[in-house]
Design an enzyme around this catalytic site. Structure first.
Site, PDB file in Angstrom:
ATOM      1  CG  ASP A  66       7.899   5.815  -1.713  1.00 37.38           C
ATOM      2  OD1 ASP A  66       6.725   5.445  -1.837  1.00 37.38           O
ATOM      3  OD2 ASP A  66       8.488   5.629  -3.107  1.00 37.38           O
ATOM      4  CE  LYS A 178       9.081   3.433  -5.135  1.00 39.32           C
ATOM      5  NZ  LYS A 178       8.007   4.397  -5.148  1.00 39.32           N
ATOM      6  CD  GLU A 218       7.060   0.410  -7.568  1.00 40.46           C
ATOM      7  OE1 GLU A 218       7.940   0.782  -6.860  1.00 40.46           O
ATOM      8  OE2 GLU A 218       5.925   1.116  -8.029  1.00 40.46           O
ATOM      9  CD  GLU A 220       3.361   2.209 -11.698  1.00 40.84           C
ATOM     10  OE1 GLU A 220       3.982   2.595 -10.801  1.00 40.84           O
ATOM     11  OE2 GLU A 220       2.050   2.708 -11.914  1.00 40.84           O
ATOM     12  CE  LYS A 260       5.083  -0.231  -4.715  1.00 39.75           C
ATOM     13  NZ  LYS A 260       5.102   0.611  -3.628  1.00 39.75           N
ATOM     14  CB  SER A 329       3.904  -2.308  -1.481  1.00 36.98           C
ATOM     15  OG  SER A 329       4.754  -0.989  -1.397  1.00 36.98           O
ATOM     16  CE1 TYR A 391       5.350   7.379  -4.184  1.00 35.10           C
ATOM     17  CE2 TYR A 391       3.640   7.149  -5.679  1.00 35.10           C
ATOM     18  CZ  TYR A 391       4.016   6.973  -4.528  1.00 35.10           C
ATOM     19  OH  TYR A 391       3.239   6.727  -3.451  1.00 35.10           O
TER      20      TYR A 391
HETATM   21  P1  13P Z   1       0.624   3.372  -5.985  1.00 39.34           P
HETATM   22  O1  13P Z   1       0.194   2.271  -4.988  1.00 39.34           O
HETATM   23  O2  13P Z   1       0.174   4.621  -5.581  1.00 39.34           O
HETATM   24  O3  13P Z   1       0.853   2.950  -7.491  1.00 39.34           O
HETATM   25  O4  13P Z   1       2.241   3.469  -5.454  1.00 39.34           O
HETATM   26  C1  13P Z   1       3.313   3.207  -6.152  1.00 39.34           C
HETATM   27  C2  13P Z   1       4.653   3.191  -5.723  1.00 39.34           C
HETATM   28  O5  13P Z   1       5.636   2.757  -6.129  1.00 39.34           O
HETATM   29  C3  13P Z   1       4.759   3.677  -4.126  1.00 39.34           C
HETATM   30  O6  13P Z   1       5.767   3.402  -3.752  1.00 39.34           O
END
Ligand code: 13P
Length: 391
Positions: A66, A178, A218, A220, A260, A329, A391
């Site tokens: 994505d 997502k 997610e 992160e 995630k 993922s 991203y």
């Molecule tokens: P990565 O596995 O490259 O960290 O991907 C993060 C992400 O949010 C992809 O949808």
């Protein structure tokens, strides 16, 4: 109306309180004020639970492709290709038409452009996925921008118009969504940034469920920094506590979401690396302290780990049974060797697809706790960490 319910002790008032619920009955003579807080679900509840379960099915995980057009451009630039729609389409076609992919992959996260694209033969990408029993998903956030009043941190945009966009994505065949927001440990993280991240994720999750899309949640926690693993654990616990608090406040149905998370590791610039067993121990400790077993699946991001590292760490987490499906993922950790093999040449499409299957199968085995790193290529061992990755 479907209802998932749980009990909240001494709960503050809520518009859903006092509705009939199997767990929320006040026991006669009890002096504790026990109220039920029903989680309201949309007409899609049963479908959401089904979708989440099928994505979290044994030996399968998510292929994340994505990347926004700008980020996809960086991937293409790494093999000297221009960032044109034709090249992006050719690359996504290679990935999404890999024969046999559905054995290891249960869901694919697409960027909006890809959701509406077809193969050069005119077959919609969503139909290619359906034929392999892979659920199409869609990235719905609109990216990160600076968060005023914070310590150089960011917040994630995309709530405006999200309900109508989600309804359109559902019509086009998407069944999950997502939203990626980030938390930076070297920048604090500030209480403001954590609250904003958690609230945004919870609002997005509620809107997605209301429109038939299973939300992937997610937050992160970036690998950036020289902190030890204990610091990551502390921050992850704080972040997930807040995320679940706001998910509950927004009446999100936990059985119809997927998470995630980042794995709990030391910062990328920390002097010592952690072994897969240590990463698994810390990560599972954090998840067991914070994630209710009602959640069907934990689908990790790779976050800049090498392909082999991401697989080894996942394998270590699946050495004994977990309360949830623990899987992958990955974007970078599934795509790196594929891109290098392809190089934009039609004659390399088949070998590139084979290399995708190699990684997907390795992660499938890791989901089942049966992966062995023997015979991994040098390429697969190369880390992909980039400071401040977007991203
Ligand atoms: P990565 O596995 O490259 O960290 O991907 C993060 C992400 O949010 C992809 O949808």
């Amino acid at each position: 109306m479907a209802c998932a319910s749980f009990v909240k002790l001494n709960a503050a008032s809520s518009s859903w309180m006092g509705q009939k619920s199997s767990l929320g009955k006040r026991s006669p003579g009890s002096s504790t004020r026990r109220v039920s807080l029903s989680t309201r679900a949309s007409s899609y509840t049963e479908e959401l639970v089904r979708t989440a379960k099928s994505i979290a099915s044994p030996g399968r995980g998510i292929l994340a492709i994505d990347e926004s057009n700008a980020t996809c451009g960086k991937r293409l630039a790494s093999i000297s290709l221009d960032n044109t729609e034709t090249n992006r389409q050719a690359y996504r076609q290679l990935l999404l038409t890999t024969p046999g992919l559905g054995e290891y992959i249960s869901g694919a996260i697409l960027f909006e452009e890809t959701l509406y694209q077809s193969t050069t033969d005119g077959k919609k990408f969503v139909d290619c996925l359906r034929d392999e029993n892979i659920v199409p998903g869609i990235k719905v956030d609109k990216g990160l921008v600076p968060l005023p009043g914070s310590n150089n941190e960011s917040w994630c945009q995309g709530l405006d118009g999200l309900a109508s966009r989600s309804a359109e994505y559902y019509k086009q065949g998407a069944r999950f969504a997502k939203w990626r927001t980030v938390v930076s440990i070297p920048c604090g993280p500030s209480a403001l940034a954590i609250k904003e991240a958690a609230w945004g994720l919870a609002r997005y999750a509620a809107i997605s469920q209301d429109n038939g899309l299973v939300p992937i949640v997610e937050p992160e926690i970036l690998l950036d920094g020289d902190h030890p693993i204990d610091r990551t654990l502390e921050v992850a616990e704080k972040v997930w506590a807040e995320v679940f608090y706001y998910l509950a406040e927004n009446n999100v149905v936990f059985e119809g979401i997927l998470l995630k998370p980042s794995m709990v590791t030391p910062g990328a610039e920390h002097k010592e690396k952690a072994s897969p067993d240590t990463i698994a121990k810390y990560t599972l400790t954090m998840l067991k302290r914070r994630v209710p077993p009602a959640v069907p699946g934990i689908m990790f991001l790779s976050g800049g780990q090498s392909e082999a590292e991401a697989t080894l760490n996942l394998n270590a987490m699946n050495q004994s049974p977990n309360p949830w499906h623990v899987s992958f993922s990955y974007a970078r950790a599934l795509q790196n060797t594929v891109l290098k093999t392809w190089q934009g040449r039609p004659e390399n499409v088949e070998p590139a697809q084979k290399s995708l299957l190699v990684r997907a199968k390795a992660n499938s085995l890791a989901q089942l706790g049966r992966y062995s790193a023997e015979g991994e290529s040098e390429e697969a061992k190369k880390g992909m960490f980039v400071k401040g990755y977007t991203y």
